[in-house]
Design a protein around this motif. Structure first.
Motif, short mmCIF file in Angstrom:
data_model
loop_
_atom_site.label_atom_id
_atom_site.label_comp_id
_atom_site.label_asym_id
_atom_site.label_seq_id
_atom_site.Cartn_x
_atom_site.Cartn_y
_atom_site.Cartn_z
N PRO A 58 0.84 -1.20 0.00
CA PRO A 58 0.00 0.00 0.00
C PRO A 58 0.87 1.25 0.00
N ARG A 59 0.32 2.34 -0.54
CA ARG A 59 1.07 3.59 -0.65
C ARG A 59 0.89 4.46 0.58
N THR A 60 2.02 5.11 0.95
CA THR A 60 1.95 6.19 1.93
C THR A 60 2.42 7.46 1.23
N GLU A 61 1.99 8.61 1.72
CA GLU A 61 2.29 9.85 1.01
C GLU A 61 3.75 10.24 1.10
N MET A 81 14.07 4.53 8.71
CA MET A 81 13.02 5.08 7.85
C MET A 81 11.91 5.61 8.73
N ARG A 82 11.49 6.84 8.46
CA ARG A 82 10.39 7.50 9.17
C ARG A 82 9.30 7.75 8.13
N PHE A 83 8.07 7.40 8.45
CA PHE A 83 7.02 7.44 7.43
C PHE A 83 5.66 7.66 8.06
N LEU A 84 4.72 8.06 7.22
CA LEU A 84 3.32 8.19 7.64
C LEU A 84 2.63 6.85 7.47
N ASP A 85 2.04 6.35 8.52
CA ASP A 85 1.26 5.12 8.42
C ASP A 85 0.11 5.36 7.44
N PRO A 86 0.00 4.54 6.39
CA PRO A 86 -1.03 4.81 5.37
C PRO A 86 -2.46 4.62 5.87
N VAL A 87 -2.63 3.95 7.00
CA VAL A 87 -3.98 3.74 7.54
C VAL A 87 -4.32 4.78 8.60
N THR A 88 -3.43 4.98 9.57
CA THR A 88 -3.75 5.86 10.70
C THR A 88 -3.23 7.28 10.52
N GLY A 89 -2.26 7.47 9.62
CA GLY A 89 -1.66 8.79 9.46
C GLY A 89 -0.63 9.12 10.52
N GLU A 90 -0.35 8.17 11.44
CA GLU A 90 0.65 8.41 12.48
C GLU A 90 2.06 8.29 11.90
N ILE A 91 3.00 9.00 12.52
CA ILE A 91 4.40 8.90 12.11
C ILE A 91 5.01 7.67 12.77
N PHE A 104 11.09 -0.49 3.02
CA PHE A 104 9.69 -0.44 2.60
C PHE A 104 8.94 -1.68 3.08
N ASP A 105 9.59 -2.84 2.99
CA ASP A 105 8.95 -4.08 3.40
C ASP A 105 8.66 -4.09 4.90
N MET A 106 9.63 -3.65 5.70
CA MET A 106 9.41 -3.58 7.15
C MET A 106 8.33 -2.57 7.51
N ALA A 107 8.29 -1.46 6.77
CA ALA A 107 7.27 -0.45 7.03
C ALA A 107 5.89 -0.90 6.55
N GLY A 108 5.88 -1.82 5.60
CA GLY A 108 4.59 -2.30 5.07
C GLY A 108 3.93 -1.30 4.15
N CYS A 109 4.73 -0.40 3.55
CA CYS A 109 4.16 0.58 2.63
C CYS A 109 5.25 1.15 1.73
N ASP A 154 10.85 3.49 -11.70
CA ASP A 154 10.34 2.12 -11.59
C ASP A 154 9.27 2.00 -10.52
N LEU A 155 9.45 2.71 -9.40
CA LEU A 155 8.50 2.60 -8.29
C LEU A 155 7.48 3.74 -8.27
N GLU A 156 7.51 4.59 -9.30
CA GLU A 156 6.56 5.70 -9.43
C GLU A 156 6.53 6.55 -8.16
N MET A 157 7.72 7.01 -7.77
CA MET A 157 7.82 7.85 -6.59
C MET A 157 8.66 9.08 -6.91
#
Length: 355
Positions: A13-16, A29-39, A60-65, A103-106
């Motif tokens: 799934p994509r995160t912003e 890696m620090r990221f926005l959770d694609p479901v909850t929006g939490e960091i 990306f795999d560990m983050a799940g997004c 390739d990853l459209e990012m």
């Protein structure tokens, strides 16, 4: 070594947005959770991978997004096209930024990890740092120098206009002041004949601390069990820095001497950097790795020539050094925090900037 397929990654799934700090030892890696929006945050061991591309896949795999926008701070020197190699993994292939992003459209920007660190310093609050020179008044304005001694040695500066400037300062040479330092330098010259001996080679976590330990133990025997721990860390291909810093803070005489040598070279290194990039004043921030080990910064101030070498009374511009406040960053994720902040800033200001 984990194998993660491209198909698995593009199916996430994509995160912003996300930020990455890719170092020689660890990657965050620090990221926005694609479901909850939490960091959220994940960490990988860099040596478990065989390329920067696969290391990013692992994050990306560990983050799940999979992020749509990413700023990646890399412990290396990105070229004009953003292609980069991690300095302390020379066997890895060059990372091709544009091909990876397409390739990853990012949207992907690669920057030096110390530039990410300067952005992270600007994002800190007072609970994230300790003043090492509390009697020196804070300097107004954004000018600062961020310095890291981790696997390697690095720095980046921010000028009075707030523009960040990367550097490869860890690879500059240094000058011995005492007889002991001259003997240490000569021992390194015998190991690396014909090349300038850099600060990183002398005090960095990948090789420098090993060099200091091997040099010092010919003069002073370490306490019980220290050699045993050093041997075990070396067998496991782990840096011996944690063994040395913990023993020094604990009072071991040999390891204290190592830290005195470390502090003297580091103080001189900071002074040289300030003279080169911050001659109109600013602040110095010590970050990451060895400098965040428990008790190390206190030891530098109380039991080494660190401040003495930084100020260098009697040398030119000692008065400038006396006006520079020094801070120790306690947030161990300052670089990835900065990379994430830069991704967010770019997305808020103009999404098209990331390409």
């Amino acid at each position: 070594m984990p194998h993660i397929s491209r198909e698995r990654i593009i199916g996430l799934p994509r995160t912003e947005m996300a930020g990455i700090d890719a170092g020689g030892t660890k990657t965050h890696m620090r990221f926005l959770d694609p479901v909850t929006g939490e960091i959220r945050h994940v960490q990988a061991r860099s040596a478990d991978y065989d390329s920067l591309e696969h290391l990013f896949y692992g994050c990306f795999d560990m983050a799940g997004c999979l992020p749509r926008s990413l700023v990646a701070g890399v412990a290396g020197r990105p070229g004009r096209d953003g292609d980069v190699r991690i300095t302390n993994h020379p066997q890895w292939p060059t990372f091709r930024r544009r091909a990876f992003a397409t390739d990853l459209e990012m949207s992907l920007v690669t920057i030096n990890d110390m530039v990410a660190t300067t952005a992270g310093v600007a994002d800190l609050d007072e609970s994230d740092w300790v003043a090492l020179t509390p009697d020196v008044a804070p300097h107004p304005g954004p000018a600062l120098l961020a310095v890291s001694v981790g696997t390697g040695v690095g720095s980046a500066s921010v000028d009075r206009e707030g523009q960040a400037h990367p550097a490869e300062s860890g690879h500059i040479a240094w000058q011995p002041v005492t007889v002991l330092e001259e003997e240490y330098l000569r021992s390194l010259q015998r190991l690396r004949p014909g090349i300038p001996i850099s600060v990183e080679l002398s005090i960095g976590g990948l090789r420098g601390i090993d060099h200091m330990y091997d040099f010092m133990t010919t003069r002073k025997k370490p306490g019980p069990y220290i050699q045993e721990h050093v041997d075990r860390f070396r067998r496991e291909h782990r840096g011996i820095g944690p063994v040395i810093t913990a023993a020094a803070v604990g009072g071991d005489a040999c390891c204290r001497e190592i830290m005195r040598l470390f502090g003297a070279i580091l103080g001189q290194f900071l002074r040289s950097n300030v003279l080169m990039c911050m001659s109109e004043g600013g602040s110095v921030w010590l970050t990451s790795g060895v400098l965040q080990a428990p008790g190390v910064c206190d030891l530098l101030i109380s039991d080494t020539a660190f401040l003495e070498r930084f100020i260098a009374t009697g040398a030119e511009h000692a008065e400038l050094m006396q006006e520079i406040p020094l801070f120790a960053v306690t947030d161990r994720q300052v670089a990835v925090r900065g990379a994430f902040a830069l991704t967010r800033q770019a997305a808020e200001q103009e999404p098209a900037v990331l390409h």
